[in-house]
Enzyme design. Structure first.
Site, short mmCIF file in Angstrom:
data_model
loop_
_atom_site.label_atom_id
_atom_site.label_comp_id
_atom_site.label_asym_id
_atom_site.label_seq_id
_atom_site.Cartn_x
_atom_site.Cartn_y
_atom_site.Cartn_z
N LYS A 1 38.70 27.81 -18.49
CA LYS A 1 39.07 27.74 -19.89
C LYS A 1 39.88 26.46 -20.08
CE LYS A 1 42.36 28.07 -21.88
NZ LYS A 1 43.64 27.86 -22.58
N GLU B 1 39.59 19.94 -28.05
CA GLU B 1 39.86 20.33 -29.43
C GLU B 1 39.33 19.29 -30.41
OE1 GLU B 1 43.67 23.29 -28.69
OE2 GLU B 1 44.05 21.19 -29.15
N THR C 1 41.20 30.54 -25.29
CA THR C 1 42.20 30.48 -26.38
C THR C 1 41.58 29.67 -27.52
OG1 THR C 1 43.29 28.58 -25.34
CG2 THR C 1 44.20 30.75 -24.88
N SER D 1 49.68 27.53 -33.60
CA SER D 1 48.31 27.83 -33.19
C SER D 1 48.30 28.22 -31.73
CB SER D 1 47.42 26.63 -33.41
OG SER D 1 47.73 25.61 -32.49
N ASN E 1 45.78 21.89 -34.52
CA ASN E 1 47.13 21.82 -33.99
C ASN E 1 48.25 21.69 -35.01
OD1 ASN E 1 46.71 22.07 -31.10
ND2 ASN E 1 45.44 20.25 -31.37
N THR F 1 44.64 20.86 -14.06
CA THR F 1 44.65 21.25 -15.46
C THR F 1 43.93 22.55 -15.75
OG1 THR F 1 42.85 19.69 -15.68
CG2 THR F 1 44.97 18.99 -16.52
#
Lengths: 445, 445
Positions: free
Chosen positions: B222, B317, B196, B445, B440, B233
């Protein structure tokens, strides 16, 4: 080779130049805006007019502890008979001055002598070992000598960088100047002197009718980052001329911490220096508050605490939105608190708010991770009055355009009804923006 | 009026234009960089070469669930006899597919029939009410029919936006195409299809010598945001050809979750969709692992889990730094965990790291707020090998320039020795940068 028409060429070049300069101007303005320290868009329109508190006088001067060209030390003198109550950070690495305040408040020193508070910005005197304790002693003893008080009645706070030695001699050097400058109307300068990353000075007040005269309350606060709940956060000083003893004063203060200063969070990080001192000089002509007056006084005190706590959030580092998170019908108070704080501290919720995105899925995520009992099919989520989700999914009436329009406001209310029990909790926070990173990713801000 | 020398004027204008264009180029490049999706600077140099796992075949196609022009659904077919173990998010608002996996793993379905995994990106099918359950049933039943498996042996995951209805018909429509495309060497396409906000596809592998042949392990993962500890997670799929029953497989998996996937955090936010499936096809020529081989297998499995977990942090991120937080000599394991996570999740610590500022005062703050037992005068802090603080203050040997130089690295180790007990905990995280906000704070998003 054809002859160049220099005039036409120059004209065309001029046009291009103007266009490019326009772009340059925008870029320059954006850069200037980024490097400036803009006042929070959530700041009140102006510093409020505060009532004079008989028996309390204030001074602020420039000592050069860290910042240049601004006042960075403030002194408050409190008349004989003043009662003092306090609330402090519970950090296990709290600063030397915080430990000193706690020790002194626990001592049974006669109030007859009055009291004083001295505060510096630019250096927090936290994690400075034994030298930190020495600095506190030097500063408070210097004030005690200058004002003719026992050192046990001189309280101090320091706010700023952690782990640097506090140049206490710069502070003791200005104590005579501070003493000289003490004035009943100096509270605004005091509020300004304690600012660090704050973009506006914070104050709130109340005046109530007592039995035989008015009772006045005035408070100031600083705080912008390293603000987290369940502690006495930031620096707050509240003064009143009420005639009230230390024990009931402390009881009232403690009773309202939970729903004011302990119900706000900017970044989930808890300061090592935070302190609140509430001082009652007893110089109002009104009798000691009793019955209805006592109730009115307590409500007014709570109002001042509430106002100051909200101002801290409104000046949250980089804040552009003031956000109220209301959790209702939780199975326990602890669950309500967990859900409220999971939402208020979630970086993904806070960045979505900054982006004005009604990304309610992130609220669902925060509820899920909180550890509280929750039932997907019973909970509901609202943005303001807009029902967003219920019965385990997006509400039938949900209108994305209406939700997006709501998010453009600068005071947002996010409500979560868990539909399980009777406990509720409301907390306040702000959004997470680029400016927070700008402020905190700079070398040693 | 003097006659204008248009040639000279044009020349001068040209010069100015060139200068301005230079500035414009820089600004444009900066803007392009901001809007592009750059690969994490912490990414491995290349996608690793993975061993083929006999009994496992992979396919990925474009179904158009949300993303355009990329593969977004992947299918794994697992041979008859495959044992499956799993670990899942503990979120109370977890997705329909997660609940379905948990239910199916708890059922005693004969392994003879084999198994399958189908995963889509772009939509998480979380908080989608009863419709979410229907979508899971439609998708897994479609795969079951296509592969001739009982639906109880078809596991599914979905990752992406929360609360939007999953257009399951787009997925069921491509099941025949997926079945057609299944290939033993298709694992890389599968790893790419589940991305993603990831900036690189994540994989890791190991090969050990078993009794009678090799045993191979290959895993993909991922994960980039909404990564928080103490849960299973992100999405992770690990395949091995080892001959091993479900119970010991699950035991090994559970034993190593704590120090791998549950020891990482990007942003303290926990996904509603996270799932790990570990599948053993039993097609290795080697005998079932026992004794030393079993130990080697377990170590290799742990190594693959560890590697994949670290890759998720390396693709956090906006990450520019990979940070290891080591806490030692805590009074209890719980205390060690609290301190490690308070540091790893602190926005102020993470922004200081982004700014390459050795702001160790913020480490002190995080220790203080963690709630763990700590003694200011006993704890010590290190950046790499550099002793920063001890005995309640900055270390005598502390050298700011050396610490600042250390912070310029992209793999940082922050160690806190509490000096109180025997418990330790190490966790991994990344820094908090403008790019996290960019990613974010964009609308949905």
């Amino acid at each position: 080779m054809a002859k160049t028409d220099w005039k036409a060429e120059a004209k065309e070049l001029k046009k291009q130049l103007q266009r490019l300069r326009g772009v340059g101007k925008v870029a320059k303005a954006a850069k200037a805006e980024k490097s400036a320290k803009p006042i929070s868009p959530l700041a009140p329109a102006r510093f409020p007019k505060l009532p004079v508190i008989a028996g309390a006088s204030f001074a602020a001067v420039e000592a050069g502890v860290r910042y240049k060209n601004r006042r960075d030390v403030m002194l408050v003198r409190l008349a004989p008979g003043t009662a003092v109550a306090g609330a402090f950070t519970r950090s296990t690495t709290r600063a030397a001055c915080v430990r000193d305040c706690q020790r002194k408040l626990a001592m049974a020193v006669p109030r007859g002598s009055g009291a004083a508070i001295i505060v510096n910005s630019g250096n927090s005197n936290a994690f400075t070992g034994k030298a930190g304790d020495v600095a506190v002693a030097k500063i408070t003893e210097s004030v005690a000598r200058s004002l003719g008080l026992p050192a046990a009645r001189v309280f101090s706070s320091s706010t700023g960088v952690i782990g640097e030695p506090l140049p206490y001699d710069k502070i003791t050097a200005v104590v005579p100047q501070l003493t000289e400058a003490l004035a009943e109307d100096g509270i605004r300068m005091a509020a300004e002197a304690i600012m660090t990353t704050d973009t506006f000075a914070k104050a709130a007040s109340a005046v109530i009718d007592g039995d035989g005269g008015q009772i006045r309350i005035a408070g100031i606060a600083k705080g912008s980052g390293m603000i987290a709940p369940d502690m006495a956060t930031m620096l707050v000083y509240i003064f009143t001329d009420a005639r009230i003893a230390p024990a009931p004063l402390q009881r009232m203060l403690s009773a309202h911490m939970g729903d004011t200063f302990n119900a706000i969070t900017v970044d989930s990080d808890t300061s090592t220096s935070d302190a609140l001192l509430l001082c009652a000089t007893g110089q109002s002509p009104a009798k000691p508050p009793k019955g209805a007056v006592a109730k009115a006084f307590e409500a007014a005190l709570r109002g001042v605490m509430f106002d100051l706590a909200h101002q801290v959030v409104r000046d949250g580092e980089g804040a552009t939105k003031f956000v109220e998170v209301r959790v209702t019908r939780a199975q326990s108070r602890d669950d309500a608190q967990r859900v409220a704080m999971a939402i208020a501290n979630s970086p993904l919720v806070k960045t979505a708010i900054a982006g004005e995105d009604p990304n309610w899925g992130r609220i669902v995520m925060a509820i899920g991770k909180s550890g509280a009992v929750a039932d997907r099919d019973r909970l509901s989520i609202r943005f303001g009055d807009l029902l967003v989700a219920e019965k385990g999914w997006r509400a039938k009436s949900y209108d994305e355009a209406a939700a997006a329009a709501y998010m453009k406001g600068d005071h947002l209310v996010i409500s979560v009804d868990l539909g399980l029990g009777r406990s509720a909790r409301t907390v306040w926070t702000c959004d997470l923006t680029h400016r927070y990173i700008d402020i905190n990713a700079d070398y040693r801000s």
